[in-house]
Design a protein around this motif. Structure first.
Motif, PDB file in Angstrom:
ATOM      1  N   GLN A 147       0.757  -1.132  -0.002  1.00 28.68           N
ATOM      2  CA  GLN A 147       0.053   0.108  -0.142  1.00 28.68           C
ATOM      3  C   GLN A 147       0.896   1.126   0.040  1.00 28.68           C
ATOM      4  O   GLN A 147       1.858   1.167   0.666  1.00 28.68           O
ATOM      5  CB  GLN A 147      -0.956  -0.097   1.150  1.00 28.68           C
ATOM      6  CG  GLN A 147      -1.814   1.021   1.357  1.00 28.68           C
ATOM      7  CD  GLN A 147      -2.783   1.276   2.435  1.00 28.68           C
ATOM      8  OE1 GLN A 147      -2.731   0.212   3.377  1.00 28.68           O
ATOM      9  NE2 GLN A 147      -3.586   2.223   2.903  1.00 28.68           N
ATOM     10  N   VAL A 148       0.552   2.245  -0.848  1.00 23.55           N
ATOM     11  CA  VAL A 148       1.403   3.338  -0.960  1.00 23.55           C
ATOM     12  C   VAL A 148       1.022   4.389  -0.102  1.00 23.55           C
ATOM     13  O   VAL A 148      -0.422   4.560   0.009  1.00 23.55           O
ATOM     14  CB  VAL A 148       1.373   3.916  -2.416  1.00 23.55           C
ATOM     15  CG1 VAL A 148       1.955   5.287  -2.685  1.00 23.55           C
ATOM     16  CG2 VAL A 148       1.770   3.018  -3.339  1.00 23.55           C
ATOM     17  N   GLN A 149       1.777   4.997   0.754  1.00 23.00           N
ATOM     18  CA  GLN A 149       1.466   6.119   1.649  1.00 23.00           C
ATOM     19  C   GLN A 149       2.588   7.412   1.310  1.00 23.00           C
ATOM     20  O   GLN A 149       3.664   7.007   1.482  1.00 23.00           O
ATOM     21  CB  GLN A 149       1.562   5.696   3.137  1.00 23.00           C
ATOM     22  CG  GLN A 149       0.214   5.049   3.630  1.00 23.00           C
ATOM     23  CD  GLN A 149       0.126   4.785   4.838  1.00 23.00           C
ATOM     24  OE1 GLN A 149       1.004   4.221   5.351  1.00 23.00           O
ATOM     25  NE2 GLN A 149      -0.921   5.312   5.502  1.00 23.00           N
ATOM     26  N   LEU A 150       1.754   8.573   1.437  1.00 24.14           N
ATOM     27  CA  LEU A 150       2.932   9.670   1.381  1.00 24.14           C
ATOM     28  C   LEU A 150       2.418  10.595   2.830  1.00 24.14           C
ATOM     29  O   LEU A 150       1.188  10.842   3.060  1.00 24.14           O
ATOM     30  CB  LEU A 150       2.636  10.502   0.303  1.00 24.14           C
ATOM     31  CG  LEU A 150       3.015  10.014  -1.205  1.00 24.14           C
ATOM     32  CD1 LEU A 150       2.758  11.071  -2.005  1.00 24.14           C
ATOM     33  CD2 LEU A 150       4.275   9.474  -1.212  1.00 24.14           C
ATOM     34  N   VAL A 151       3.284  10.745   3.559  1.00 24.80           N
ATOM     35  CA  VAL A 151       2.830  11.053   4.949  1.00 24.80           C
ATOM     36  C   VAL A 151       3.702  12.656   4.975  1.00 24.80           C
ATOM     37  O   VAL A 151       4.865  12.622   5.145  1.00 24.80           O
ATOM     38  CB  VAL A 151       3.144  10.218   5.978  1.00 24.80           C
ATOM     39  CG1 VAL A 151       2.772  11.126   7.158  1.00 24.80           C
ATOM     40  CG2 VAL A 151       2.459   9.167   5.917  1.00 24.80           C
ATOM     41  N   GLU A 152       3.036  13.540   4.920  1.00 27.59           N
ATOM     42  CA  GLU A 152       3.481  15.084   5.414  1.00 27.59           C
ATOM     43  C   GLU A 152       3.713  15.516   6.653  1.00 27.59           C
ATOM     44  O   GLU A 152       2.759  15.007   7.639  1.00 27.59           O
ATOM     45  CB  GLU A 152       2.656  16.065   4.401  1.00 27.59           C
ATOM     46  CG  GLU A 152       2.598  15.969   3.008  1.00 27.59           C
ATOM     47  CD  GLU A 152       1.017  15.316   2.655  1.00 27.59           C
ATOM     48  OE1 GLU A 152       0.935  15.788   1.516  1.00 27.59           O
ATOM     49  OE2 GLU A 152       0.388  14.788   3.302  1.00 27.59           O
ATOM     50  N   SER A 153       4.770  16.226   6.952  1.00 26.18           N
ATOM     51  CA  SER A 153       4.636  17.098   8.326  1.00 26.18           C
ATOM     52  C   SER A 153       5.594  18.196   7.955  1.00 26.18           C
ATOM     53  O   SER A 153       5.965  18.482   7.373  1.00 26.18           O
ATOM     54  CB  SER A 153       5.442  15.769   9.331  1.00 26.18           C
ATOM     55  OG  SER A 153       6.884  15.670   8.959  1.00 26.18           O
ATOM     56  N   GLY A 154       5.385  18.745   9.499  1.00 21.17           N
ATOM     57  CA  GLY A 154       6.012  20.084   9.494  1.00 21.17           C
ATOM     58  C   GLY A 154       5.248  21.435   9.029  1.00 21.17           C
ATOM     59  O   GLY A 154       5.971  22.459   9.484  1.00 21.17           O
ATOM     60  N   GLY A 155       4.176  21.392   9.096  1.00 18.80           N
ATOM     61  CA  GLY A 155       3.152  22.381   8.873  1.00 18.80           C
ATOM     62  C   GLY A 155       3.008  23.199  10.087  1.00 18.80           C
ATOM     63  O   GLY A 155       3.264  22.514  11.374  1.00 18.80           O
ATOM     64  N   GLY A 156       2.278  24.303  10.221  1.00 16.96           N
ATOM     65  CA  GLY A 156       2.074  25.211  11.446  1.00 16.96           C
ATOM     66  C   GLY A 156       1.879  26.586  11.064  1.00 16.96           C
ATOM     67  O   GLY A 156       1.661  26.956  10.062  1.00 16.96           O
TER      68      GLY A 156
END
Length: 116
Positions: free
Chosen positions: A1-10
């Motif tokens: 299963q393909v996943q792209l997980v973003e982080s770092g916003g705010g």
């Protein structure tokens, strides 16, 4: 299963900086062109920056000189360093991966708010 997980916003003040990260799983990351898009309320989604599998980059005119896209194939991660942020950079930022004629994959998005 393909996943792209973003982080770092705010939330950041005008003139500040943020670094977004997008970590992929389920794909051969090194062959994919990776991009960051953004969508502000009431506006269409737009391409912010793109980095090919060979490392060539493209940027939206309004972010040139302020944003830098990079990738670490060993970590399966693409980054967007955002400096000198402006209120008009406020949007949900999405990670995108594209390879050949395979349907693109999208992350869930991360909110960036630039406000004093």
């Amino acid at each position: 299963q393909v996943q792209l997980v973003e982080s770092g916003g705010g939330l950041v003040q005008p003139g500040g900086s943020l670094r977004l990260s997008c970590t992929a799983s389920g794909i051969i990351f090194s062959v994919y062109t990776m991009s960051w898009y953004r969508q502000a309320p009431g506006k269409e989604r737009e391409l912010v920056a793109r980095i090919s599998n060979s490392g060539s980059t493209n940027y939206l005119d309004s972010v040139k000189g302020r944003f830098t896209i990079s990738r670490d194939n060993g970590k399966k991660t693409v980054y967007l360093q955002m400096n000198s942020l402006k209120p008009e950079d406020t949007a949900v930022y999405y990670c995108n991966s594209v390879y050949s004629n395979i349907d693109p994959y999208w992350g869930q998005g991360t909110q960036v708010t630039v406000s004093s």
